[in-house]
Enzyme design. Structure first.
Site, short mmCIF file in Angstrom:
data_model
loop_
_atom_site.label_atom_id
_atom_site.label_comp_id
_atom_site.label_asym_id
_atom_site.label_seq_id
_atom_site.Cartn_x
_atom_site.Cartn_y
_atom_site.Cartn_z
N ALA A 63 -23.46 3.97 -10.87
CA ALA A 63 -22.86 4.25 -9.57
C ALA A 63 -23.79 5.18 -8.80
O ALA A 63 -24.62 5.86 -9.41
CB ALA A 63 -21.50 4.91 -9.78
N GLY A 102 -22.46 2.47 -14.52
CA GLY A 102 -21.92 1.33 -13.79
C GLY A 102 -22.84 0.12 -13.85
O GLY A 102 -22.38 -1.02 -13.73
N GLU A 105 -22.02 -1.55 -16.93
CA GLU A 105 -20.66 -2.09 -16.78
C GLU A 105 -20.66 -3.37 -15.95
O GLU A 105 -19.87 -4.28 -16.20
CB GLU A 105 -19.75 -1.03 -16.16
CG GLU A 105 -19.51 0.13 -17.14
CD GLU A 105 -18.74 1.27 -16.50
OE1 GLU A 105 -19.31 1.92 -15.61
OE2 GLU A 105 -17.58 1.48 -16.88
N GLU A 125 -22.42 8.55 -18.57
CA GLU A 125 -21.46 9.25 -17.72
C GLU A 125 -21.02 10.59 -18.28
O GLU A 125 -20.81 11.56 -17.54
CB GLU A 125 -20.23 8.37 -17.46
CG GLU A 125 -20.45 7.22 -16.50
CD GLU A 125 -20.92 5.94 -17.17
OE1 GLU A 125 -21.44 6.01 -18.32
OE2 GLU A 125 -20.79 4.87 -16.56
#
Ligand code: 3H9
Length: 699
Positions: A63, A102, A105, A125
């Site tokens: 992210a 992310g 992911e 994270e």
């Protein structure tokens, strides 16, 4: 919107190329591009499969961290992931480079994953105080089982493509021309009629761990030990528990979403993301542009093979840089090299280094008794006794033997760098490289800029710091530089507080509870109480002139209590133990000292202990900023976290101060001034910011 995704077709394949330099985080433009690209591919009947990869060195770095805490723009990541997962056409994630957070992911929402051998794959994270919040905590346990998934997510450490294949995270590793190979791989899947393969639909591996509570008990034990005081690990464990206990994927996703939000709102998250950006910020020096020419560093010299010099020598050898280390005589050299070998051997014994690597590193180190051996070195660092005259002599020798342009560095922890530079005819090559003990382990390198240090010397040493595995922070040349200058006020407060009524054990407990690895008196015992005592004796200082805050330590030394080194200091140490036990005799000695000085003892609250120790750091930090010794407040944060054990989850002293509110701190400091005098004069910068309702970070 930041970032984009380029769409193209290649036969039956739609190709989405993620482009958000340098590392392709999932910024708003990338999310928009993914969403548009998927829509286009799904609408095109000639497209049978969708392949996505990243431009440059990353697949997707996760992210966009800079968006956290702000108002999100563009489609949500979850909406993109849903499109991928629900796509009737197969999606192949071609992990060409870094796939973090992310990014991984996203790949877990694809039907198939292939990776380049060198591509690092990870869910880091936790290091930012977060958890994988785009389905990672639900999909990964379904893919590889709860135990492995927990270990992977809780460590946050990346693994290379082949290891990811071994774990079952990727289907294949593609050697050679990766993009071409990945497209061919996808075409083969189309040709075979490979089916859709949604991880969410198969809870088998996660469900197999249902009822196996030991997995989670072990994860909690390990987190308590390795990540003491951290908020995110427990949130992660709960999510993986949900993945194991719910067949219903969406129920687990709800737990993940709730816990992700809790992490996002937690002050630790803000502090750790501040640290992430601060580490990158400190490398930027306003008047030393990125393209400043740097000198190649192919060999090094170190003067002194004691604790500091030996550690610095190891830093060079660890980075693969051949290094000559100089001592005064054979005996000292032999002893120093012996200690280095022992340190490496300990790493081998603990499985952190191979026996081969030990020999390789020792092979890069040569001992010397002659300065002439520094003739070819690109950088030389002196780590001799902390005395200006001794250091000046070393610089005169550097001047005589070092080749033109060689970097001449001092490891001084606070002496005047210009005084050393000025004994040479090349002050532009002189710089401070202040390592922290143990130098081969501590991450901080304070780089000290003298009045005439050239930009190229600064740029070279900042880059060298990175190569040595350090985080390098630039400081101006002023007594104590950044770190030790701030420390002086902190230790002085600790010394005063015990004379006014607290015990050393109370102070250490309060500082320990705040998250520092040790309190000021444990630190004194570790460093050795006798250093200051001997220096005061040598200088001929009269007992009545000894600062009152050093009186107790000096009395301990008179009783031959020097600290850990001889098993007794503020604490008593059992043979071979580093954990000291409080000693009532020391409390008595402190009380007697208060009485001698006419100081009336009273109860001091833990809150006051904490505020006085920490505000002393912050007030001096404000002066350091004002004087331009540190470039930014985040530079001070990096110094304190990496060099002095300030807890990372606070974001460093200046960030912590911002979070407490500078106005609150200023008001407390005014009260302390009334009670304890001029030491507590608020720094003008602190006063100004407090009155304007601003923060250090706003500067
Ligand atoms: C996440 O993914 C949450 C999800 O689970 C849930 C979402 C709902 N964002 O380090 P470098 C910048 S959390 C924004 O010098 P390297 C960095 O600041 C995220 N910016 O290069 C720097 O900018 P500048 C999980 C980022 O090659 C520039 O890129 N992901 C991001 O030494 C170059 O970076 C992570 O925690 C980002 N995510 O290392 C990964 N990443 O040039 C964090 C980098 O202006 N990133 N930037 O100073 C890294 O670990 C390293 O940057 C990486 C590259 C290994 C990728």
């Amino acid at each position: 919107m930041k970032g984009t995704v380029h769409y193209s077709t290649d036969g039956e394949l739609a190709v989405l190329r993620i482009d958000n330099p340098p590392v392709n985080p999932l910024s708003s433009g990338v999310r928009q591009g993914l969403s548009d690209g998927l829509e286009k591919a799904l609408a095109d009947d000639s497209v049978k499969a969708i392949v996505m990869y990243g431009e440059g060195r990353a697949f997707i770095a996760g992210a966009d961290i800079s968006e956290f805490g702000g108002k999100p723009e563009g489609p949500s990541l979850h909406a993109c992931l849903q499109m991928m997962e629900q796509s009737p056409k197969i999606v192949v994630a071609a992990i060409n480079g870094t796939a973090f957070g992310g990014g991984l992911e996203v790949a877990l929402c694809a039907d198939y994953r292939v990776a380049a051998p060198s591509a690092p794959v990870g869910l880091p994270e936790v290091k930012l105080g977060l958890l994988p919040g785009a389905g990672g905590t639900q999909r990964l346990p379904r893919l590889i089982g709860a135990e492995k998934a927990l270990a992977f997510i809780l460590s946050g450490d990346p693994i290379p493509g082949p290891k990811a294949k071994e774990l079952g995270i990727v289907d294949d590793v593609i050697e050679g021309d990766f993009i071409k190979g990945a497209l061919d791989w996808a075409r083969q899947q189309v040709a075979k009629g490979a089916p859709k393969r949604r991880i969410r639909d198969d809870s088998g591996k996660a469900a197999a761990d249902r009822g196996n509570d030991e997995i989670f008990a072990e994860a909690r034990r390990s987190a308590a030990q390795k990540m003491r005081g951290r908020f995110a690990p427990e949130m992660i464990i709960q999510c993986v528990e949900a993945a194991v206990n719910h067949d219903d994927f969406d129920a687990g996703m709800k737990v993940e979403a709730d816990n992700f939000r809790k992490c996002l709102e937690h002050p630790q998250r803000e502090a750790l993301i501040h640290m992430f950006f601060a580490e990158r910020e400190v490398a930027k020096i306003p008047d030393v542009p990125k393209d400043t020419p740097v000198k190649p560093i192919a060999s090094a010299g170190v003067v002194g093979c004691g604790t500091m010099g030996g550690g610095i020598t190891m830093c060079f050898a660890n980075a693969g840089i051949p290094v000559t280390v100089l001592e005064m005589d054979d005996k000292a050299l032999e002893r120093g090299l012996g200690v280095i070998r022992k340190n490496y051997q300990r790493m081998v014994d603990r499985g952190r280094l191979s026996a081969d690597a030990l020999e390789k590193r020792m092979g890069l180190i040569s001992g010397s008794l002659d300065y002439a051996d520094f003739g070819a070195a690109d950088v030389v660092v002196e780590a001799v006794y902390e005395n200006l005259d001794v250091k000046k002599e070393v610089f005169k020798k550097f001047e005589a033997v070092c080749k033109p342009g060689a970097i001449l560095a001092s490891n001084t922890s606070g002496l005047d760098l210009d005084a050393m530079a000025n004994v040479t005819t090349r002050p532009e090559d002189v710089i401070g490289m202040h390592f922290f003990s143990p130098a081969n382990i501590m991450r901080l390198l304070e780089v000290v800029r003298g009045e005439k240090t050239s930009k190229s010397t600064i740029a070279t040493v900042m880059q060298l710091g990175k190569k040595l595995g350090k985080v390098a922070v630039l400081s101006g040349n002023a007594p104590g530089f950044i770190g030790n200058r701030m420390l002086a006020g902190y230790t002085r407060q600790a010394g005063e507080i015990i004379l006014q009524g607290a015990t050393p054990y109370q102070v250490d407990k309060v500082i320990g509870a705040f998250g520092m690895p040790m309190g000021p008196f444990q630190m004194h015992d570790l460093v050795g109480l006798d250093l200051g005592w001997r220096a005061r004796k040598l200088s001929g200082m009269k007992p009545e002139d000894v600062p009152i805050t050093a009186r107790v330590a000096d009395k301990l030394c008179e009783l031959e209590r020097f600290g850990q080194k001889n098993g007794r200091g503020f604490y008593i140490y059992a043979e071979g133990s580093r954990a000291g036990q409080p000693d009532p005799e020391v409390v008595k000695l402190v009380e007697e000292t208060s009485a001698e000085l006419g100081i009336k003892r009273r109860e001091i609250s833990d809150e006051e202990v904490k505020k006085r120790c920490l505000y002393a750091l912050i007030n001096e930090g404000a002066r350091i900023l004002e004087d331009g010794i540190a470039i930014r407040s985040c530079d001070i944060d990096i110094v304190y976290i990496n060099g002095y054990g300030f807890p990372e989850v606070t974001g460093g002293p200046m960030f912590w101060a911002d979070q407490q509110g500078l106005s609150n701190i200023y008001q407390d400091i005014l009260k302390f001034r009334e009670e304890y005098g001029d030491f507590w004069q608020p720094a003008p910068l602190l006063e100004k910011l407090a009155k304007e309702g601003k923060t250090f970070a706003s500067l």
